[in-house]
Scaffold this motif. Structure first.
Motif, PDB file in Angstrom:
ATOM      1  N   ASP A 273      -9.015 -39.043 -25.343  1.00  0.00           N
ATOM      2  CA  ASP A 273     -10.259 -39.473 -24.714  1.00  0.00           C
ATOM      3  C   ASP A 273     -10.078 -39.925 -23.279  1.00  0.00           C
TER       4      ASP A 273
ATOM      5  N   SER B  79     -16.645 -43.938 -26.403  1.00  0.00           N
ATOM      6  CA  SER B  79     -16.790 -42.489 -26.558  1.00  0.00           C
ATOM      7  C   SER B  79     -17.328 -42.092 -27.924  1.00  0.00           C
TER       8      SER B  79
ATOM      9  N   ARG C  28     -17.059 -37.422 -21.516  1.00  0.00           N
ATOM     10  CA  ARG C  28     -15.800 -36.680 -21.473  1.00  0.00           C
ATOM     11  C   ARG C  28     -15.436 -36.100 -20.111  1.00  0.00           C
TER      12      ARG C  28
ATOM     13  N   THR D  75     -11.711 -35.649 -20.934  1.00  0.00           N
ATOM     14  CA  THR D  75     -11.177 -35.697 -22.292  1.00  0.00           C
ATOM     15  C   THR D  75     -10.490 -34.369 -22.573  1.00  0.00           C
TER      16      THR D  75
ATOM     17  N   ASP E 118     -18.173 -37.663 -30.155  1.00  0.00           N
ATOM     18  CA  ASP E 118     -18.517 -38.083 -28.788  1.00  0.00           C
ATOM     19  C   ASP E 118     -19.751 -37.303 -28.343  1.00  0.00           C
TER      20      ASP E 118
END
Length: 981
Positions: free
Chosen positions: A573, A580, A817, A564, A520
């Motif tokens: 997530d 992501s 995130r 996240t 990510d």
């Protein structure tokens, strides 16, 4: 007019009534409020078998249940009154309740009276795909509606409404063979229904007790807490003040409001932060007055003669469980004499005031809880304490979270539940009981099972972890998504305040630098020389808001999750993986949308100009920190990417020097990372995280981007910009680290952030380099948590981020995130004309609500991550014993805290009393014979897993060098809370 009346009747409305209510204002005036209500004849009853209502909408109820209850031999629909929902809402999770109709009146009453019950009711009805629940709009039904009456309470009116609904449905369903059944919380209410001719009324206990399924016992256990309190009439606690008394006291300054926070070192002590300056009032023992960790409470300052100070003693319920016998627990649960409280089980300290015991400690402001403003109870995971009394119904439940008190429950399934992780809810905290009363909710799984322990971890930290719903998945773009080139312009065409465009930066040598295995990828960077001799440095952040639009189900889910969560063996997530880890992630050699911050800078890192714009990039490489460092260090690499990295690295050092010169702190924590076996998802080794220049390189530019964006959005939205602050710690909070440093001969200055940073730099010991790191760890624990907030809600001077030494800060660089960054992207986009601002972000109260949730989720995610590390430490040491280096982090009157850097473990060794042992907690040393150990000393310990107690395996430390006879062991106490960035 005639046409209007005809249209109204054709729409299903049969009557209009006007109700008038009178209320008194704060000024003492009497005001009248009038409201119109339209009554209808086209509202569906909810039963599939009802032909008459089928044309009005989809019906839910109708699973045949004529054989499930010996009281009711026919198919029936259950209508529970408000008291049943409020007191026993957990029982409705059971499939034994197959047809449940909720009247509108009950729905609204429960929503007003009990948030937890309402959440359960709403979740069962609308958030889970089930045909077991239906809502009947009785308050708008022309044959059921009961108008308000003067001198009649709301609960009495609800009883009348329920009777009206029951009688209507009895007649309405006559042809179907179905009957309504009203469930009451009390026998008196049941009797009143029957006296008025409604025979199908039962108490909920009667109904559950006569269910034919054996699972009814689980439901009876859940309801048992309401059948009894303690066995004595003696009142232990003061009565809580009423809401009006509390509000009046807060208005006059007599009381203060704050969050009740129990100490993780001593469960008899707690604190409440009572103002924006972070002044804290200390609370101990019986003055808890039934407050539970996390509750919002009203507190009153005690007279100075009653002020006291924290004990320098470790008091953990977990320690007591090792020494408390089953017989002692049984005795306590059944005792009639509340004065016979034992030292091992006391959750209430009714002994002499601590001020008399603590001659050396300086008393601090001490308060008592006078009322509860808001209960923040939740379902708690844990275990039952074993009982020696065979067949006992009354048991103590021990929550996994040590700051939560033991909870008394009643169950006949103790033998079945003894080796399980279970969930219990608190129902009430009577004045005559030392323990909250609660009920069993469900079983999670077997003790020791890894999946069970992971589930407990997530539940205990309130981490949303269910799979993304179909509604969220439907919001995703296709896998083969490609950028839209219609609004992309070349770099030389861009001008300030251009709206709706995206700048083409694909030719730049942009790259990302992240940890190994990162998928990510939020951010990427570049640096190049300009024609006029300056440097152009850019930070490019994934443009998540292009895909996640306000009002989408995916946006609502992201709001709820807010962050996240990173665990040792997985990542939970905030956004679905297609975004992501793919379409938003700035992967190497793939075209991606970004939001760019680009600075024109001198070679001394002075900013000449800053520009913000949406962009289209193509990262030339997705590098790890280590690989980026290798490229920088390899002077043989002279391509443009290598030169870009070297420029970025050089500039980052100048930026860091400026920050530290302004007083930015460099702190430390004990966080570690495990190398995982991904097939078994178990740890196989510890990764030693060596700090390298590229860590600082990325960090400095991310900090600079966050500061630049904060300045921009605050200038545009001074009343609602989402910012992040780190409050200046109260001077008293530095006491532990100041004392620890002083004992080693160092003087820490706390006059300012810079003074503190400089004094920490001077506190070095060549013979023990860990001393400086330990002092920085202790300093970290003195800090308060960094917080999101809405601009305009606090004085501007409080906006500052103390740890970073910047007057303004926000989060912009991690929108994949963190939802805070999504909000900031929307504000920034609106400020430069790249997008419309959602109306909700212009409302200060909305931003404030978002901030509260994000602060909570961020904190819980941090705790969950640390708990995952500790869980993996336990797994790693199964069958393993090691001799390791440790350091004394603290001396208490009954033990020492030892930190093991290799594994990030901090544990307590409890010292047994001995004539040859002197424990001086004030001066921080333990002397046994000729051996003396001091705070921050290096020691050698043996570390292993102690599974003596199968319900609570723990890390055990044995002191090897220096050897002191008579030490016993407690478990992990890793509690440091970093300030966060």
């Amino acid at each position: 007019m005639a046409t209007l009346e005809l249209n109204v009747k054709q729409s299903g409305i049969v009557n209009r009534i006007i109700t008038k209510t009178y209320f008194k204002t704060r000024a003492g005036k009497i005001n009248k409020r009038a409201a119109e209500r339209y009554l209808r004849d086209d509202l569906p009853c909810g039963l599939k078998a009802c032909d008459e209502c089928r044309k009005y909408g989809k019906e839910r109820l109708g699973a045949k249940n004529s054989d499930i209850n010996s009281l009711i031999p026919s198919n029936h629909v259950v209508i529970a009154d408000a008291s049943v929902w409020i007191r026993f809402y957990d029982i409705f999770e059971s499939e034994l309740f197959g047809n449940v109709l909720i009247t509108q009146g009950i729905w609204e009453y429960v929503k007003a009276k009990s948030i937890s019950a309402y959440k359960k009711m709403n979740g069962l009805t609308y958030e889970t795909p089930s045909d077991r629940f239906s809502v009947f709009m009785t308050e708008f039904h022309h044959e059921i509606y009961v108008p308000p009456e003067e001198c009649v309470s709301e609960s009495e009116r609800q009883e009348k409404c329920l009777l009206s609904a029951g009688n209507y449905l009895l007649k309405h369903w006559k042809r179907t063979g179905w009957i309504p059944v009203i469930l009451c919380g009390e026998e008196g209410e049941r009797d009143r229904f029957r006296q008025k001719g409604f025979e199908q009324a039962y108490t909920v206990k009667e109904y559950v007790n006569d269910l034919k399924d054996a699972k009814r016992q689980e439901l009876l256990d859940k309801m048992a807490a309401y059948d009894s309190s303690s066995t004595t009439d003696k009142l232990i606690y003061e009565e809580h003040l009423s809401h009006d008394q509390i509000m009046q006291g807060i208005a006059t300054g007599k009381f203060r409001r704050g969050t009740f926070s129990v100490s993780r070192e001593n469960y008899r002590e707690a604190n409440v932060i009572v103002d924006e300056d972070l002044n804290t009032w200390f609370i101990t023992g019986i003055h808890f007055n039934r407050a539970v960790h996390g509750d919002i409470v009203a507190v009153e300052l005690l007279p100075r003669t009653e002020w006291t100070a924290p004990e320098k003693m470790i008091r953990l319920r977990d320690v007591e469980e090792l020494t408390t016998t089953a017989d002692a627990i049984v005795d306590e649960l059944n005792e009639d004499d509340e004065d016979s409280e034992t030292a091992t089980n006391a959750d209430v300290d009714e002994g002499e005031p601590k001020a008399k015991k603590m001659k050396k400690s300086i008393a601090i402001p001490t308060a008592k809880v006078v009322g509860i403003i808001k209960r923040n109870w939740r379902p708690y995971c844990g275990i039952l304490m074993p009982s020696a009394l065979k067949g006992a119904r009354r048991h103590l439940f021990c929550p996994t979270e040590r700051v939560i008190p033991r909870i008394r429950i009643e169950t006949e399934q103790a033998e079945i539940l003894a080796h399980q992780r279970i969930v219990v809810c608190i129902d009430r905290c009577p004045r005559d009981s030392k323990y909250p009363l609660g009920h069993y909710v469900k079983t999670i799984g077997a003790l020791g099972d890894r999946d069970t322990e992971n589930e407990v971890l997530l539940l205990e930290h309130d981490v949303p972890h269910a799979p993304f719903s179909d509604a969220v998945i439907d919001c995703l773009p296709p896998e083969d998504w490609k950028p839209d080139m219609s609004n992309v312009i070349k770099q030389d065409q861009w001008k300030p305040k251009m709206t709706g465009v995206r700048v083409d930066l694909r030719e730049l040598n942009i790259c990302s630098v992240d940890p190994l295995g990162c998928t990510d990828i939020d951010d990427a960077l570049h640096c190049r020389e300009t024609e006029d001799g300056y440097l152009e440095c850019g930070v490019h952040i994934a443009d998540v808001t292009h895909f996640v639009r306000p009002g989408m189900a995916m946006d609502d889910e992201a709001v709820m999750r807010s962050t996240t969560v990173y665990l040792c063996d997985r990542r939970i997530d905030m956004l679905p993986a297609r975004l992501s880890s793919n379409l938003c992630s700035l992967r190497g050699n793939e075209e991606r949308y970004a939001f760019s911050v680009v600075w024109k800078m001198t070679r001394e890192a002075e900013i000449i100009d800053t520009r913000f714009h949406k962009s289209l990039i193509c990262s030339k490489a997705a590098l790890t920190y280590e690989r980026a460092q290798e490229i920088i260090d390899d002077q043989g690499m002279i391509d443009e990417l290598a030169q870009s990295l070297r420029r970025l690295n050089d500039m980052s050092k100048l930026l860091k020097h400026k920050r530290t010169a302004n007083g930015a702190l460099t702190l430390a924590s004990s966080e570690i990372r495990f190398e995982m076996d991904w097939e078994t998802k178990t740890p196989k080794g510890v990764q030693n995280k060596a700090h390298i220049d590229t860590h600082s390189m990325v960090e400095e530019f991310m900090l600079l981007a966050n500061i630049s964006v904060a300045e921009k959005i605050l200038s545009e939205y001074p009343d609602c910009a989402l910012l992040r602050r780190h409050p200046i710690p109260a001077p008293v909070s530095y006491k532990p680290v100041i004392e620890a440093a002083k004992k080693r001969g160092y003087e820490l200055s706390i006059e300012s952030g810079k003074a503190l940073a400089d004094s920490l730099d001077r506190a070095t010991d060549k013979g023990n380099p860990m001393v400086n790191r330990l002092l920085r760890m202790l300093t970290t624990r003195c800090m308060t948590q960094a917080l999101y907030f809405s601009a305009g809600t606090i004085p501007v001077e409080n906006y500052m981020h103390f740890g970073l030494a910047t007057p303004i800060y926000t989060h912009f660089t991690s929108p994949i995130r963190r939802y805070a960054d999504v909000v900031v992207h929307r504000l920034l986009a609106a400020s430069i004309g790249a997008d419309e601002i959602p109306s909700g972000l212009l409302n200060q109260n909305n931003v404030k609500k978002l901030s509260v949730n994000m602060n909570y989720r961020h904190k819980q995610a941090q705790y969950a991550g640390r708990a995952s590390v500790q869980l993996n430490v336990l797994t790693f040491f199964k069958g393993r014993v090691e001799k390791v280096e440790g350091f004394i982090m603290g001396v208490r009157s009954n033990g020492i805290q030892i930190f093991v850097p290799t594994y990030g473990v901090e544990s307590v060794i409890v010292i047994k009393p001995s004539p040859d042992t002197v424990i001086d907690a004030e001066n921080g040393f333990v002397k046994a014979g000729k051996t003396t150990i001091n705070e921050l000393d290096r020691v050698t310990v043996q570390i292993r897993l102690d599974e003596t107690n199968v319900q609570r395996p723990r890390i055990r430390l044995d002191l090897i060098e220096p050897y002191i006879e008579g030490l016993s062991v407690d478990f992990d106490l890793s509690t440091e809370q970093g300030i966060g960035k």
